[in-house]
Design an enzyme around this catalytic site. Structure first.
Site, mmCIF file in Angstrom:
data_model
loop_
_atom_site.group_PDB
_atom_site.id
_atom_site.type_symbol
_atom_site.label_atom_id
_atom_site.label_comp_id
_atom_site.label_asym_id
_atom_site.label_seq_id
_atom_site.Cartn_x
_atom_site.Cartn_y
_atom_site.Cartn_z
ATOM 1 N N ASP A 199 3.246 -2.052 3.606
ATOM 2 C CA ASP A 199 2.298 -1.571 2.614
ATOM 3 C C ASP A 199 2.433 -2.493 1.394
ATOM 4 O O ASP A 199 3.446 -3.191 1.252
ATOM 5 C CB ASP A 199 2.649 -0.128 2.243
ATOM 6 C CG ASP A 199 1.848 0.381 1.070
ATOM 7 O OD1 ASP A 199 0.621 0.241 1.099
ATOM 8 O OD2 ASP A 199 2.460 0.895 0.112
ATOM 9 N N ASP A 232 5.894 3.281 1.343
ATOM 10 C CA ASP A 232 6.510 4.220 0.403
ATOM 11 C C ASP A 232 5.601 5.375 0.011
ATOM 12 O O ASP A 232 6.045 6.300 -0.655
ATOM 13 C CB ASP A 232 6.942 3.483 -0.875
ATOM 14 C CG ASP A 232 5.755 3.160 -1.777
ATOM 15 O OD1 ASP A 232 4.686 2.818 -1.238
ATOM 16 O OD2 ASP A 232 5.899 3.266 -3.005
ATOM 17 N N ASP A 254 1.236 6.239 3.785
ATOM 18 C CA ASP A 254 1.978 5.467 4.780
ATOM 19 C C ASP A 254 2.617 6.334 5.861
ATOM 20 O O ASP A 254 3.129 5.810 6.855
ATOM 21 C CB ASP A 254 3.079 4.644 4.095
ATOM 22 C CG ASP A 254 2.527 3.633 3.105
ATOM 23 O OD1 ASP A 254 1.444 3.091 3.378
ATOM 24 O OD2 ASP A 254 3.167 3.409 2.067
#
Length: 642
Positions: A332, A526, A530
């Site tokens: 991410d 995080d 996600d």
């Protein structure tokens, strides 16, 4: 009442204490009064509490014509236990402690594994906790608070500044900024006006809005994320334990060897039935799976303990196996590769004057970009001045008077009545091409400077990614942010491929597409957005500073919020899993050497193993396995450097 694994372990361990005491006292030639009866009673209880589930599983496996780890445990404990009863009745040496210790050690391993999986079920609950409980809904001409379950499609809902948006919908009145980072990954607050869509459980910013509910209940984005996490958590096939694979060959082989040993000694060599059985029992006792039961949990315990000291939490044994085969690591962007909040990167013009004017004016604003300017001004120890006539201009910036002079901080549109020097135009264009947000600062009728703001990469990101690429791994960025920003960040840190503009349901789909290409994929993230990708990936790695749901969904957690932890995780996971394989080797090598001796193959050379010596060899193999695991504490772990 059904006992948990940990309850069964502690009860069994307490029942084992008399045998531990007796073993410690043997070198001093002391025998516990009534030891055989004490051992019989306590071992019987241990068999019922600890070993019975293994016996049941072993029997089911036998009926299905295969063998597993539980078959080994069932045979090991069963032979040692029932032979000891026979030996006790005939005045021979008993081996209750072998049956007892096998059951307790193997149960310890199962208990450790169970505890590592306990947190998985909490992930869905924490996702659902993100939902608001009530919503301000227009009913009969006025807004009233109703439970979220009573909100229907078509309802008009009001959301005040700072509140969570209850469900998905379309804005019908007002404008605001919305923090969607936890769902979309977009690092900057998104401006919302009439006609724009809003997502449930995102956070409203500085304006009051009304919107029409378009998706409620199980149709909302959050509900879909919950469903995806649920499916992802159950989609992984259970890991095929190495010991089970070994057992499929080892157990039948041991049984055949034991039977052949008995037949050869009793039928062909003329031994008595008892002596022939002692040879057969020696074979099975030395093959008891105590060391096999310890091979995985001890290495896992030491490896995960050392990893924790290095800021890497490994939550399950499956991650240890899967990460060794990982070929692609996907990341991410926001909060994982980047800091996760906007910061000032460039100041064009007189830095002190520009920051003084901008910082003074923005100190009255609550906008995230304003906070970045104020933090930069304070960090540079610029003295902020009093502000009067402060005004926020929707979608453009802020105006006011600083030290009696008209000032503004905001977009180019806010500066349209001010002459922009050619140098500033060129600098602004350059900064925008770098995917930075440019803020114009004016004093009086003059443009005095530019401030560029961006969510910048963490200092350690480029180092960590370079180290991962040096290991031959492909790196991919998967983000909900726009493509221009994503590519700039990727170039700065050395990411190979970029997939931008990805919504939460698409993130897990991207992971699945990578897996369909035959790749083992690890994903590092995080945010709440996600969670599906973390659980869909072969190995989910969550940043410790992330949301609870992301941490719960990841099988590995990086406590220090540093991508160099990914390198540490890879290294220590590989070392630990390799140690497990080494332990299995040590657990089996004693059988390769000891079984022929126990079977009496070398009796002509005066080399034999009675059941008691076989039990000792089995115990020594367990000590070797534990020692091997402890050596993980001193094994060099590769690091990305500081």
């Amino acid at each position: 009442m059904k006992l948990s694994s940990i309850q069964r372990f502690w009860i069994s361990f307490i029942l084992t204490i008399p045998m531990i005491i007796q073993m410690l006292a043997m070198p001093f030639h002391w025998m516990m009064p009534g030891y055989n009866w004490i051992a019989f009673v306590t071992t019987t209880l241990v068999m019922l509490i600890a070993a019975l589930p293994y016996w049941t599983s072993g029997w089911v496996a036998f009926k299905n014509h295969h063998a597993n780890m539980n078959t080994l445990v069932a045979i090991g404990t069963g032979i040692a236990y029932f032979y000891s009863i026979f030996a006790m009745a005939t005045g021979r040496e008993v081996y209750f402690e072998s049956a007892d210790f096998i059951a307790v050690f193997v149960l310890l391993g199962d208990t450790m594994e169970e505890r590592m999986h306990n947190n998985a079920s909490n992930a869905l609950k924490k996702l659902l906790d993100l939902q608001v409980k009530e919503a301000d809904v227009l009913r009969d001409g006025k807004f009233v608070q109703v439970p979220l379950s009573q909100v229907k499609k078509g309802d008009i809902i009001r959301v005040k500044p700072g509140q969570k948006i209850p469900v998905d919908g379309v804005v019908t009145k007002g404008s605001t900024t919305v923090n969607e980072s936890m769902v979309t990954g977009e690092s900057m607050p998104v401006r919302k006006k009439v006609g724009d869509t809003v997502i449930g459980s995102t956070i409203n910013g500085d304006g009051a809005i009304e919107f029409k509910a378009t998706k409620v209940g199980n149709e909302t984005v959050l509900a879909q994320i919950v469903e995806m996490v649920k499916k992802a958590q159950t989609s992984h096939a259970p890991i095929q334990n190495l010991t089970d694979r070994i057992s499929g060959i080892f157990v039948p082989a041991v049984l055949i060897i034991a039977i052949v040993t008995f037949v050869v000694w009793f039928v062909f060599l003329g031994a008595t039935a008892v002596n022939a059985m002692l040879f057969a029992v020696a074979v099975i006792v030395i093959a008891c799976p105590c060391a096999l039961g310890l091979a995985t949990p001890t290495a896992l315990m030491v490896g995960t303990s050392r990893a924790a000291k290095m800021g890497v939490l490994i939550k399950d044994g499956q991650a240890l196996e899967e990460i060794n085969a990982v070929k692609t690591i996907a990341f991410d962007k926001t909060g994982t590769i980047t800091v996760g909040k906007p910061v000032v990167t460039d100041v064009v013009g007189d830095q002190t004057q520009t920051l003084q004017v901008a910082g003074s004016l923005e100190s009255s604003s609550e906008h995230p970009l304003a906070k970045a300017v104020v933090e930069k001004s304070e960090g540079e120890q610029v003295k902020l001045l009093p502000v009067t006539d402060f005004k926020a201009v929707e979608g453009q910036g802020v105006t006011g008077k600083v030290d009696g002079q008209k000032t503004f901080v905001g977009s180019l549109k806010l500066a349209e009545d001010t002459q922009v020097p050619q140098e500033f135009k060129e600098q602004a264009s350059k900064l925008q091409n770098e995917a930075k947000t440019v803020v114009y600062v004016g004093l009086g009728n003059k443009l005095i400077g530019l401030i560029a703001i961006q969510d910048t990469p963490k200092k350690s990101s480029a180092t960590a990614i370079a180290q991962l690429k040096a290991r031959g791994l492909r790196t991919v960025m998967i983000t909900g942010d726009n493509e221009q920003v994503a590519k700039v960040i990727a170039k700065q840190v050395g990411i190979d491929d970029v997939i931008a503009g990805v919504m939460p349901n698409q993130k897990s789909a991207v992971i699945e597409s990578l897996q369909k290409d035959g790749q083992k994929v690890a994903f590092v993230g995080d945010g709440i957005n996600d969670a599906p990708a973390l659980t869909t990936a072969d190995v989910g790695i969550a940043m410790g500073s992330g949301t609870d749901i992301a941490i719960e969904s990841g099988s590995i957690v990086l406590v220090h919020n540093d991508l160099r932890g990914v390198v540490r995780a890879l290294s220590i996971s590989q070392k630990t899993f390799n140690r497990i394989k080494l332990n299995l080797f040590w657990a089996l090598i004693y059988n390769v050497i000891g079984i022929p001796i126990a079977a009496g193959v070398f009796v002509g050379f005066g080399l034999t193993l009675s059941p008691e010596f076989s039990a000792f060899a089995m115990a020594f193999s367990s000590v070797s396995v534990v020692t091997s695991s402890l050596l993980l504490n001193w094994t060099k772990i590769e690091d990305a450097g500081d």
